[in-house]
Write an enzyme that holds these catalytic residues in place. Structure first.
Site, PDB file in Angstrom:
ATOM      1  N   HIS A  65      -3.433 -14.818  35.090  1.00  0.00           N
ATOM      2  CA  HIS A  65      -4.711 -14.860  35.779  1.00  0.00           C
ATOM      3  C   HIS A  65      -4.886 -16.208  36.447  1.00  0.00           C
ATOM      4  O   HIS A  65      -4.248 -17.198  36.074  1.00  0.00           O
ATOM      5  CB  HIS A  65      -5.872 -14.601  34.815  1.00  0.00           C
ATOM      6  CG  HIS A  65      -5.940 -15.577  33.686  1.00  0.00           C
ATOM      7  ND1 HIS A  65      -5.154 -15.476  32.558  1.00  0.00           N
ATOM      8  CD2 HIS A  65      -6.699 -16.695  33.505  1.00  0.00           C
ATOM      9  CE1 HIS A  65      -5.430 -16.463  31.729  1.00  0.00           C
ATOM     10  NE2 HIS A  65      -6.358 -17.224  32.274  1.00  0.00           N
ATOM     11  N   CYS A 215     -10.989 -22.273  28.129  1.00  0.00           N
ATOM     12  CA  CYS A 215      -9.619 -22.365  28.652  1.00  0.00           C
ATOM     13  C   CYS A 215      -9.691 -22.895  30.075  1.00  0.00           C
ATOM     14  O   CYS A 215     -10.773 -22.929  30.673  1.00  0.00           O
ATOM     15  CB  CYS A 215      -8.920 -21.011  28.598  1.00  0.00           C
ATOM     16  SG  CYS A 215      -9.675 -19.739  29.621  1.00  0.00           S
TER      17      CYS A 215
END
Length: 696
Positions: A65, A215
């Protein structure tokens, strides 16, 4: 809003053998649907994100991603591989591949959907249904969470998985046992998961944990770790409350919840925001993937720390210095920290701009400030044109001094919301000729205004726009009003009076000022008083005159004395110093010559009562002599390396040498008296031990 995933974005027979090939295959589907505008650019962004940290997860899942400017809207493509693809997961290849693409400024609705999907990936029934899906449309519907179709499909696919794949059914309990995150839908879970062992002895009030997950991209791992920790907490009989600092929003945990928590878990790969909230509690600090793969271990670890009474020290945030202040710190202490914040951010502008201006004067002479703009007139072969270029670049850098000072004083007080009104106030200070003092006052006013606004209770619907619209708007108006119409003019008058006073300094008055500045520079060796004297001198360089240039020269000369004196003392009477101090003395030669006063700190820390008074005496002598000799300096830094830019350079060096000798003689005398009273030279083990004791 377009659907996050459609049947065209699903490949149930993904034939790729590598993660790069898998990403390309799924990205081509996105490009074909018009959701990716530049395939190669997007794949480069995916690869860059993958290089930060592998995106493979336990349980056969890969989630490459990224955020990318080549993505038109948040999009998800799904591929299922029969042979499996290595995405770096500890338990082996992934057969379920989710390529998540978010635009650089993805909207909150789509990002919320992505975060929901990330949580679903921790559900065994959900992934089992995807493994048994036979049609792309059904898989897309499951991922979107369509109701009631998704629920029916999930049940049907889960049933099919049980009938068709006993191996899959066997694998899931193993994973659940390893991670203590059994699927929420399995009824016997609470009785079958007695981890951690001490849970049976829990009192009536359950153990409470607050956690932060984050993250680098803030799309997938953040929310998967949150889901994993919450499930593990349920299984262990522990209350877990998670704050996800991700792309779908950042909603702070309730302060009372944090205050009542028994322990804290940080599962993150980027800096935790507002980390100081959790100071003084048992903390487990790990990467975000640990939160996904071994949540039960983290919960057990934080409970063990709490049982042993292990708590974290008060947090030390990197930016606003006031956040590191204790509740009992006096206002004077906090004020010093706020001012030091502004000065510390201002110094790089001082160094860059000041040295460029000094070089310009060295190359083009003192009339270079009258050169026309290099944008209109520049001759490549003329030295004066290059000097004018350096001068004008330095002037631009110097123009930021007051706004940066004001902006970061406000930042130190009120965090990022203080930056806008602080910079605005600093710029106004320049406009009305309030100078350095005006910037200092503007920063304090801006910080105070923002802190006052932040105390006002705001309806939840307005909280999202407060830091980006409301606070900058209101605080800038208030600070601008005060600076233009109330306090600005008196400060400007004071600044002008101070400038005129400096310009008229001569004789005894100048010598006394030089001695005072020298004492300040050498008292704390780079600390607050040192920085105040330095900032005072640098402020005068913004509008230089004879007096302000003398002040700058005296300040730099005095600041060079302490490390040079310690270096000389260790050379001529080395036996009075420990071996470590003699080694530091070698470095102190260079540090002192470069005007880095902090080079004397190791000596002052070991023996403050002898070193600091000696340094102050030499600094006062040097500052006074520099003023008496009429030395001037246009450069704010550089030490002996800018001597050619100094007025009366030989007398300037003489002042430094005399001050260095004075400090050296005093420190040798004081240390010699200590050695005589101890009856042992400094090189002996006994006196080395004494030196260590003093340092401690």
């Amino acid at each position: 809003m377009s659907e996050l995933i459609t049947a065209e974005l699903v490949d149930l027979d993904l034939s790729a053998e590598t993660k790069d090939a898998a990403a390309r295959s799924l990205a081509e589907r996105m490009a074909a649907s018009g959701r990716v505008t530049d395939l190669e650019g997007f794949l480069a962004d995916v690869a860059a994100r993958e290089a930060q940290m592998p995106t493979g997860l336990d349980g056969g899942i890969g989630i490459p991603h990224c955020r990318s400017t080549h993505v038109t809207e948040p999009t998800l493509a799904f591929g299922r591989s029969a042979s499996g693809i290595d995405f770096g997961a500890p338990d082996g290849p992934a057969d379920l591949i989710f390529l998540i693409a978010a635009p650089a400024g993805g909207d909150a609705d789509h990002l919320s959907i992505l975060s929901t999907l990330a949580r679903h990936l921790m559900d065994g029934e959900f992934t089992g249904a995807l493994r048994s899906a036979t049609e792309p449309g059904r898989a897309a519907s499951l991922i979107r969470g369509d109701a009631p179709e998704a629920a029916e499909a999930g049940a049907a696919d889960a049933t099919g998985a049980e009938e068709a794949g006993a191996g899959e059914a066997a694998e899931e309990p193993t994973t659940a046992a390893a991670e203590a995150t059994p699927p929420a839908a399995e009824p016997p879970t609470p009785a079958a998961a007695p981890t951690p062992p001490e849970a049976a002895a829990q009192p009536a009030a359950p153990f409470r944990i607050v956690a932060i997950t984050s993250c680098p991209t803030g799309i997938a791992h953040t929310y998967m770790a949150a889901e994993s920790l919450e499930k593990a907490g349920t299984a262990a009989g522990v209350e877990v409350f998670v704050e996800t600092q991700g792309s779908a929003g950042f909603k702070r945990l309730d302060p009372q919840l944090v205050a009542d928590a028994d322990g804290v878990i940080f599962a993150h790969d980027v800096e935790v925001r507002d980390k100081e909230r959790f100071a003084g509690k048992p903390i487990v600090d790990v990467g975000v993937k640990a939160g996904i793969n071994r949540p039960a271990e983290l919960i057990a670890e934080v409970r063990q720390k709490a049982a042993r009474g292990e708590v974290s020290a008060p947090a030390r945030p990197t930016a606003p210095m006031d956040k590191g202040a204790g509740a009992t710190d006096s206002y004077a202490t906090r004020l010093r920290k706020w001012l030091m914040t502004g000065v510390s951010y201002m110094v790089p502008f001082v160094a860059a701009g000041g040295l460029l201006i000094a070089l310009a004067f060295a190359i083009g002479g003192y009339t270079i400030n009258k050169a026309p703009s290099v944008a209109d007139h520049f001759v490549w072969t003329e030295a004066t044109s290059w000097a004018a270029l350096l001068f004008q670049i330095g002037g631009v850098a110097f123009g930021f001094l007051v706004p940066v000072l004001a902006g970061f004083i406000a930042y130190g007080m009120a965090d990022r919301p203080g930056l806008v009104p602080g910079f605005v106030g600093g710029a106004i200070a320049l406009t009305i000729n309030a100078g350095f003092l005006g910037g200092l006052i503007a920063g304090l006013i801006a910080g105070a205004v923002v802190m006052a606004i932040q105390r006002v209770t705001i309806p939840p619907v307005l909280r999202g726009i407060m830091p980006v619209v409301v606070i900058p708007l209101i605080s800038s108006v208030i600070v601008g009003f005060l600076m233009f119409l109330v306090v600005g003019k008196p400060i400007a008058a004071l600044q002008k009076g101070l400038t005129d006073w400096l310009s008229g300094l001569s004789g005894a008055n100048a010598i006394i000022l030089g001695a005072i500045l020298g004492l300040m520079m050498c008292f704390d060796l780079g600390g607050p008083l040192n920085k105040v004297a330095y900032a005072f001198a640098v402020g005068g360089l913004a509008n230089p005159n004879e007096g302000s240039l003398k002040v700058m020269a005296a300040v730099m000369a005095a600041g060079m004395v302490p490390p040079l004196a310690m270096a000389l003392a260790t050379t001529v009477r080395g036996r009075l110093f420990t071996k470590a101090e003699r080694e530091n003395g070698k470095a102190a030669w260079v540090l002192g010559a470069s005007f880095i006063t902090e080079g004397a700190i190791p000596f002052a820390a070991a023996d403050p009562l002898r070193v600091i008074p000696s340094a102050m005496a030499g600094g006062a002598v040097t500052g006074a002599l520099s003023m008496a000799f009429g030395c001037t300096l246009r450069a704010p830094h550089g030490g002996i390396f800018v001597v050619p830019l100094i007025g009366q350079p030989l007398l300037y060096l003489l002042a430094i040498a005399i001050g260095t000798c004075v400090s050296t003689a005093l420190v040798i005398l004081l240390k010699g008296l200590r050695g005589a009273s101890a009856g042992s030279p400094a090189d002996t083990p006994a006196s080395d031990a004494s030196g260590v004791t003093v340092a401690a």
